[in-house]
Scaffold this motif. Structure first.
Motif, PDB file in Angstrom:
ATOM      1  N   ALA A  86      -1.544   0.102  -5.874  1.00 31.57           N
ATOM      2  CA  ALA A  86      -1.620  -0.422  -4.725  1.00 31.57           C
ATOM      3  C   ALA A  86      -2.982  -1.208  -4.613  1.00 31.57           C
ATOM      4  N   ILE A 128       4.185  -3.386  -0.485  1.00 33.41           N
ATOM      5  CA  ILE A 128       4.133  -2.516   0.829  1.00 33.41           C
ATOM      6  C   ILE A 128       5.022  -2.600   1.544  1.00 33.41           C
ATOM      7  N   GLY A 144       6.516   0.883   2.441  1.00 35.17           N
ATOM      8  CA  GLY A 144       6.430   1.395   3.936  1.00 35.17           C
ATOM      9  C   GLY A 144       7.854   1.485   4.652  1.00 35.17           C
ATOM     10  N   GLY A 200       8.331  -1.016  -4.925  1.00 35.89           N
ATOM     11  CA  GLY A 200       8.147  -0.467  -3.927  1.00 35.89           C
ATOM     12  C   GLY A 200       9.273   0.456  -3.308  1.00 35.89           C
ATOM     13  N   VAL A 250       5.650  -3.436   9.319  1.00 37.44           N
ATOM     14  CA  VAL A 250       4.939  -3.834   8.480  1.00 37.44           C
ATOM     15  C   VAL A 250       4.712  -5.384   8.043  1.00 37.44           C
ATOM     16  N   GLN A 263       3.596   9.784   4.846  1.00 41.17           N
ATOM     17  CA  GLN A 263       3.209   8.652   3.831  1.00 41.17           C
ATOM     18  C   GLN A 263       3.797   7.197   4.615  1.00 41.17           C
ATOM     19  N   GLN A 303       0.736   6.457   6.816  1.00 42.49           N
ATOM     20  CA  GLN A 303      -0.610   5.968   6.010  1.00 42.49           C
ATOM     21  C   GLN A 303      -0.269   4.621   5.425  1.00 42.49           C
ATOM     22  N   GLN A 304       0.719   4.319   5.180  1.00 44.09           N
ATOM     23  CA  GLN A 304       1.115   2.581   4.767  1.00 44.09           C
ATOM     24  C   GLN A 304       0.881   1.692   6.070  1.00 44.09           C
ATOM     25  N   THR A 305       1.652   2.120   7.188  1.00 43.70           N
ATOM     26  CA  THR A 305       1.662   1.347   8.304  1.00 43.70           C
ATOM     27  C   THR A 305       0.148   1.314   8.974  1.00 43.70           C
ATOM     28  N   SER A 359      -1.764  -1.407   6.764  1.00 43.62           N
ATOM     29  CA  SER A 359      -1.530  -2.448   7.313  1.00 43.62           C
ATOM     30  C   SER A 359      -2.118  -2.852   8.545  1.00 43.62           C
TER      31      SER A 359
END
Length: 465
Positions: A29, A58, A62, A112, A215, A399, A402-404, A407
């Protein structure tokens, strides 16, 4: 849930495989960030298009996490874990040989996709291979250190590989690691029970498109601003699709995201904090890397090494967190960790071009320490008490948030940074970074309030009741 890996040696090898996977995904990442200028020069990528080297990863990661989590529940978590790593490894090899920007972006999106199917298995396999309580909490603490420290390690490795070899090695480095995991996982990780049924295709479609749209909108905002039509359209479409997704999940006999996971208010609060805390953490990495490199004039390699004190604080805190969790419980430990993180972020926001290096390194140590005391109890709360058929979905949702959150945090704070950066030069840049880092403390402040306000309700209670 019984422990399926019985010997200490077997448990250690199983944990090493899972942690190696998580570390590789987290390193990926950030490792590319340091290599971006070399990629642009070699493949003739326009500066305005360079962010898509990061965002392509990403966006796929995501957007597909919920689907990846549920696929593991139905098809077997070890099977999907290995398949995801195999795809990620192949994509890394293709990316390293990329002759053009389009080839590279396609490889990043494929990375991804592989990560979205492998990542939910890391926490779900912890739940399936380690008994609830002390053994699982200790495993989670090590996995948490890999998750949070991987971003800093990625910055260091990116600097080393780019300066000493080639940008292509930030992709190639994944290949031997991925092959190691694919070879050992089927022999050393216990497969989880498969749960018969069919995929919630409507839920999978609406969640994937909704998350991807959201995202994309957040990524678009960071480059085009909050008034951009495509960004606003992406937000609107994402909200509508996710609202449809929730409605579908309330009626689906085998939902891709069981809403009973949110019936426990303390678990729901932990999920919400998994949106807020990464929003602060990823943004801090982003802005402090710029401060060290562009304001203080450090090289890429030295900038990466400057994050080592943060990693040290994280490792120490993660080592002691399971004992403190057993003694004090989720809420006190998480609230304390968040308080330390908030203080550290406020301290870092005072940095200027003339700040003494100790005035930057000490709050970074505090930040890492606070994160170690925060993520272990939050992750433990999310996974504890879940039924075997829901473990993958629980991990995938965590998770995805977490990604959202990462961003969303960058989109908001980039706007604050731009508004606070008046003029040119290091002083103006430092002022903008200070404003952005200071604003991250608001995210963790809200997280403290959520942690203290959340009250537990038994898992499995119908949220419609």
């Amino acid at each position: 849930m019984p422990t399926t890996v019985r010997t200490a040696q077997g448990s250690g090898i199983a944990l090493a495989i899972i942690v190696t996977c998580q570390l590789m995904l987290m390193i990926d990442a950030t490792i590319v960030n340091i290599a971006l200028p070399r990629m642009a020069a070699d493949l003739d990528i326009a500066r305005t298009d360079l962010s898509w080297v990061v965002n392509a990863y990403i966006l796929a990661f995501g957007g597909l996490l919920l689907l990846g989590g549920r696929a593991g529940d139905i098809l077997g978590r070890r099977r999907m874990f290995v398949a995801g790593i195999a795809v990620f490894t192949a994509a890394s090899l293709l990316g390293g040989f990329a002759p053009s920007s389009g080839w590279l972006l396609a490889a990043r999106a494929l990375q991804g996709l592989g990560a979205a199917f492998a990542a939910p298995g890391t926490y779900a396999l912890i739940a399936g291979n380690f008994a609830e309580g002390g053994p699982r909490d200790r495993a989670i603490s090590i996995l948490t250190a890999a998750t949070s420290g991987g971003s800093a390690v990625g910055l260091i490795l990116g600097g080393v590989l780019t300066d000493w070899a080639s940008w292509r090695w930030v992709m190639f480095i994944n290949v031997p690691i991925g092959l190691f995991i694919v070879a050992l996982a089927p022999r050393r990780l216990a497969e989880t029970e498969r749960h018969t049924g069919r995929f919630d295709l409507t839920g999978a479609l609406t969640s994937t498109l909704g998350m991807t749209s959201l995202v994309y909108a957040l990524i678009r905002v960071s480059s085009a601003g909050w008034s951009d039509g495509q960004a606003l359209g992406g937000f609107a479409l994402g909200v509508v699709l996710l609202a449809v997704f929730v409605a579908v999940e309330r009626r689906a006999p085998q939902p891709i995201m069981p809403l009973r996971l949110l019936a426990d208010r303390e678990r729901a609060g932990a999920y919400l904090n998994m949106l807020l805390v990464p929003a602060a953490g990823i943004s801090m990495f982003f802005f402090m890397a710029q401060y060290l490199e562009d304001v203080r004039g450090y090289s890429a390699l030295v900038t990466g090494l400057a994050f080592l004190p943060l990693v040290a604080g994280l490792l120490v805190a993660s080592r002691f967190a399971p004992r403190l969790l057993a003694r004090y419980g989720v809420k006190p430990l998480a609230a304390t960790g968040l308080a330390v993180v908030t203080i550290a972020l406020t301290w870092l926001s005072q940095a200027d071009p003339d700040s003494h290096v100790i005035g930057v390194l000490l709050p970074m140590v505090a930040f890492g320490t606070g994160m170690g005391f925060t993520f272990v109890p939050l992750t433990s709360k999310i996974l504890s008490g879940t039924t075997p058929q829901d473990a993958g979905a629980a991990s995938g949702l965590m998770q995805a948030l977490q990604q959202t959150g990462g961003s969303l945090g960058l989109a908001i704070l980039t706007t604050i940074f731009a508004a606070a950066t008046a003029g040119h030069g290091t002083a103006a840049l430092a002022e903008g970074i200070s404003a952005a880092v200071g604003a991250t403390a608001l995210f963790t402040g809200v997280a403290i309030a959520i942690t203290l306000a959340a009250r537990s309700r038994p898992y499995g209670v119908n949220p419609k009741d």
